[in-house]
Design a protein around this motif. Structure first.
Motif, short mmCIF file in Angstrom:
data_model
loop_
_atom_site.label_atom_id
_atom_site.label_comp_id
_atom_site.label_asym_id
_atom_site.label_seq_id
_atom_site.Cartn_x
_atom_site.Cartn_y
_atom_site.Cartn_z
N PHE A 67 0.80 -1.22 0.00
CA PHE A 67 0.00 0.00 0.00
C PHE A 67 0.84 1.28 0.00
CE2 PHE A 67 -2.57 -3.33 1.84
CZ PHE A 67 -3.80 -3.16 1.22
N THR A 68 1.93 1.30 0.76
CA THR A 68 2.60 2.58 0.96
C THR A 68 4.09 2.39 1.24
OG1 THR A 68 2.38 4.68 2.16
CG2 THR A 68 2.19 2.67 3.46
N LEU A 111 -1.59 5.65 5.53
CA LEU A 111 -1.47 5.31 4.12
C LEU A 111 -1.21 6.54 3.27
CD1 LEU A 111 -3.99 2.87 2.33
CD2 LEU A 111 -2.38 4.35 1.17
N SER A 115 0.25 7.89 -0.63
CA SER A 115 0.44 7.44 -2.01
C SER A 115 1.89 7.67 -2.42
CB SER A 115 -0.50 8.19 -2.95
OG SER A 115 -0.30 7.77 -4.28
N VAL A 121 -6.73 2.15 -1.64
CA VAL A 121 -6.60 3.37 -0.85
C VAL A 121 -7.96 3.78 -0.32
CG1 VAL A 121 -6.95 4.96 -2.79
CG2 VAL A 121 -5.52 5.65 -0.86
N ARG A 174 -9.06 7.70 -5.67
CA ARG A 174 -8.76 6.27 -5.77
C ARG A 174 -8.34 5.91 -7.20
NH1 ARG A 174 -12.80 4.69 -3.33
NH2 ARG A 174 -11.87 4.13 -1.34
N TYR A 231 -4.75 6.93 -7.61
CA TYR A 231 -3.87 6.02 -6.87
C TYR A 231 -3.62 4.76 -7.67
CZ TYR A 231 -2.34 2.84 -3.12
OH TYR A 231 -1.64 1.93 -2.37
#
Length: 307
Positions: A171-172, A212, A214, A242, A256, A259
């Motif tokens: 995710f991150t 979280l 990006s 996200v 989203r 992302y």
């Protein structure tokens, strides 16, 4: 628990194996171990700091391997399926890429995260940095053995290579720098064992979840890490996404969409080559070749002038 889990998996293979061809033994075992047995955030809610997560992970890895072997010996021939595991992993980037301590801390972050499970499954044992750091801190606390359990030589052989594909939940990213945590008797934890601090860049786009951010380029670097560390395995991205920045009554998914677009673009870049790989494989040979050619031309020029 290893045998109980294997019995459960074997029943699944028997009942569903004629239709299911891709099996994931565990999804995000890091969260099961750390949040279930270290912080107590998730079930079973135990706070066995400095020991619980390592013991839970140890049995998860052995259970995964046993299930893989069960499928390989009893079901693969007739069902033609694949068995893998899905590991979560954020990327760790050194705060200062010229500082060796930060570089080592960032490597340690990833090894304590994804490498904790991936390295035994692909190579047969825990990452050396985990064995070194946890062993050293355990000794400083007066313990005769490391808080990180060890595999026997037979278990190492049994576990190594038990992965037909690797699922990745990502995710991150975090910036990582060295931070020494004193090894206090009774005050150890998974987090302090790593001797590092996590930072974020305030310029990173932040969504609805406070943890979280990006950072698409971190996804690509994690994929490069997996490729080089574990022999370029087949990868399925099993988790990525996200949270929305705001509550709204209508469809408002622009954040989203952006992302996913950014992360998928990083995944699609070909070939999967990191900056350092590009420097060593392309730039350095090219520069060396040019230097040799220029030297040859200069030498020819000098010889002609003498003649």
């Amino acid at each position: 628990m290893v045998n109980h889990f294997n019995e459960f998996a074997n029943l699944c293979f028997e009942r569903f194996g004629n239709r299911v061809k891709y099996w994931i033994t565990f999804n995000n075992p890091w969260s099961v171990a750390v949040e279930g047995y270290e912080t107590g955030e998730h079930a079973p809610g135990l706070k066995l700091k400095g020991t619980g997560a390592y013991r839970a992970a140890h049995h998860i890895i052995k259970a995964h391997a046993k299930v893989w072997h069960t499928y390989d010996m009893q079901w693969r021939g007739k069902q033609k399926g694949l068995v893998g595991i899905s590991l979560s992993g954020d990327w760790g980037e050194p705060v200062d890429i010229t500082n060796q301590k930060d570089i080592e801390a960032a490597e340690r972050y990833v090894q304590f995260y994804m490498g904790w499970f991936a390295t035994p499954i692909f190579h047969g044992d825990y990452p050396q940095v985990m064995k070194d750091f946890i062993g050293k801190k355990s000794a400083q606390q007066g313990m005769g053995n490391s808080r990180l359990p060890s595999f026997s030589s037979q278990e190492k052989t049994y576990i190594k290579g038990t992965c037909d594909f690797l699922g990745i939940g990502h995710f991150t990213t975090r910036y990582i720098t060295l931070k020494n945590y004193p090894s206090v008797r009774g005050g150890s934890s998974y987090f302090t064992d790593r001797d590092l601090a996590e930072l974020v860049d305030p310029r990173w786009p932040d969504p609805g979840s406070e943890w979280l951010y990006s950072v698409p380029w971190g996804f690509r670097r994690l994929l490069n890490f997996v490729k080089t560390q574990y022999g370029n395995p087949m990868i399925y991205v099993t988790e990525n996404g996200v949270s929305e920045k705001m509550h709204c009554t209508e469809l408002c998914d622009d954040w989203r969409i952006q992302y996913f677009k950014d992360y998928i673009n990083e995944m699609l870049k070909d070939p999967l080559t990191s900056h350092m790989e590009m420097v060593t494989e392309i730039v350095v040979p090219t520069v060396c070749t040019l230097c040799i050619l220029l030297s040859a031309v200069f030498l020819m020029f000098l010889l002609r002038r003498r003649n």
